[in-house]
Design an enzyme around this catalytic site. Sequence first.
Site, PDB file in Angstrom:
ATOM      1  N   GLY A 119     -46.882   6.572  11.249  1.00 40.46           N
ATOM      2  CA  GLY A 119     -46.192   6.894  12.502  1.00 40.46           C
ATOM      3  C   GLY A 119     -46.120   5.768  13.514  1.00 40.46           C
ATOM      4  O   GLY A 119     -45.138   5.644  14.243  1.00 40.46           O
TER       5      GLY A 119
ATOM      6  N   ASP B 192     -50.859  14.892  20.035  1.00 34.93           N
ATOM      7  CA  ASP B 192     -50.400  16.290  20.084  1.00 34.93           C
ATOM      8  C   ASP B 192     -51.633  17.159  20.298  1.00 34.93           C
ATOM      9  O   ASP B 192     -52.134  17.249  21.420  1.00 34.93           O
ATOM     10  CB  ASP B 192     -49.640  16.606  18.790  1.00 34.93           C
ATOM     11  CG  ASP B 192     -48.985  17.983  18.813  1.00 34.93           C
ATOM     12  OD1 ASP B 192     -49.018  18.637  19.853  1.00 34.93           O
ATOM     13  OD2 ASP B 192     -48.449  18.414  17.780  1.00 34.93           O
TER      14      ASP B 192
HETATM   15  P1  IMP Z   1     -52.409  15.960  16.119  1.00 31.98           P
HETATM   16  O1  IMP Z   1     -53.603  15.880  15.216  1.00 31.98           O
HETATM   17  O2  IMP Z   1     -51.956  17.374  16.356  1.00 31.98           O
HETATM   18  O3  IMP Z   1     -52.578  15.234  17.430  1.00 31.98           O
HETATM   19  O4  IMP Z   1     -51.201  15.355  15.311  1.00 31.98           O
HETATM   20  C1  IMP Z   1     -51.029  14.008  15.213  1.00 31.98           C
HETATM   21  C2  IMP Z   1     -49.971  13.645  14.205  1.00 31.98           C
HETATM   22  O5  IMP Z   1     -49.047  14.704  14.010  1.00 31.98           O
HETATM   23  C3  IMP Z   1     -49.140  12.493  14.718  1.00 31.98           C
HETATM   24  O6  IMP Z   1     -49.695  11.253  14.362  1.00 31.98           O
HETATM   25  C4  IMP Z   1     -47.808  12.738  14.049  1.00 31.98           C
HETATM   26  O7  IMP Z   1     -47.788  12.171  12.773  1.00 31.98           O
HETATM   27  C5  IMP Z   1     -47.730  14.244  13.917  1.00 31.98           C
HETATM   28  N1  IMP Z   1     -46.923  14.867  14.995  1.00 31.98           N
HETATM   29  C6  IMP Z   1     -47.339  15.594  16.055  1.00 31.98           C
HETATM   30  N2  IMP Z   1     -46.302  15.987  16.807  1.00 31.98           N
HETATM   31  C7  IMP Z   1     -45.186  15.503  16.211  1.00 31.98           C
HETATM   32  C8  IMP Z   1     -43.774  15.553  16.528  1.00 31.98           C
HETATM   33  O8  IMP Z   1     -43.306  16.120  17.509  1.00 31.98           O
HETATM   34  N3  IMP Z   1     -42.958  14.914  15.639  1.00 31.98           N
HETATM   35  C9  IMP Z   1     -43.399  14.256  14.546  1.00 31.98           C
HETATM   36  N4  IMP Z   1     -44.700  14.173  14.224  1.00 31.98           N
HETATM   37  C10 IMP Z   1     -45.583  14.789  15.053  1.00 31.98           C
END
Ligand code: IMP
Length: 186
Positions: free
Chosen positions: A47, A105
């Site tokens: 990402g 996120d």
């Molecule tokens: P977290 O563990 O929920 O913070 O998710 C982190 C990972 O989820 C990020 O590094 C992204 O790869 C993916 N992610 C979270 N939100 C999005 C989005 O809106 N679009 C695409 N990928 C996302």
Amino acid sequence: MADMPHPDIGEVLFSEAEMLNRIAAIGAAVTRDYAGKELTVVAILNGSLLFAADLLRRVNLPLQVDAWSVSSYHGTESSGTIRFRQSQLADLHGRHVLIVDDILDTGLTLKAVRAHVESQGPLSTKLCVMLKKIRATAPATEADYVGFEIPDKFVVGYGLDYNENYRNLPYIGVLTGEAIARGRTA
Ligand code: IMP
Ligand code: MG
């Protein structure tokens, strides 16, 4: 006339010019905050690929780079557990570490990444993300540098994917409901 966005993009949130403008400001802040120090940047793949490439060129410090391939996310839901795809990671003991990722996120992925960095005895650990999603609940870990805060919508482009697609879009956009639904049944 500007190019039309990809047909699966309902709304463009940030153009390439806006991204680069903001990244220049973050690069200047990192350069200032770490003045006189040596940095290790840990870029989280896939990402942060585009963001890290643009950011690194705007940080004027001696630095080393390690890229970690971490996976946690499937479709549009975070799974909360992470897996490292490589066995050999940089030695972070005694280093100032800046973790760089695409989006904060739930923060579950980055909390686990941060814990892994801190287990190695770095001098400091900070987190830099291109985007932070505004949610009702606080993320599991906080970021020290944030490019833009965005609403809780699923976005792609500038490195961000949906089932590994759209990473190459030069802007950040909200994926249409139809494109999300198509990806679920594909
Ligand atoms: P977290 O563990 O929920 O913070 O998710 C982190 C990972 O989820 C990020 O590094 C992204 O790869 C993916 N992610 C979270 N939100 C999005 C989005 O809106 N679009 C695409 N990928 C996302
Ligand atoms: Mg992803």
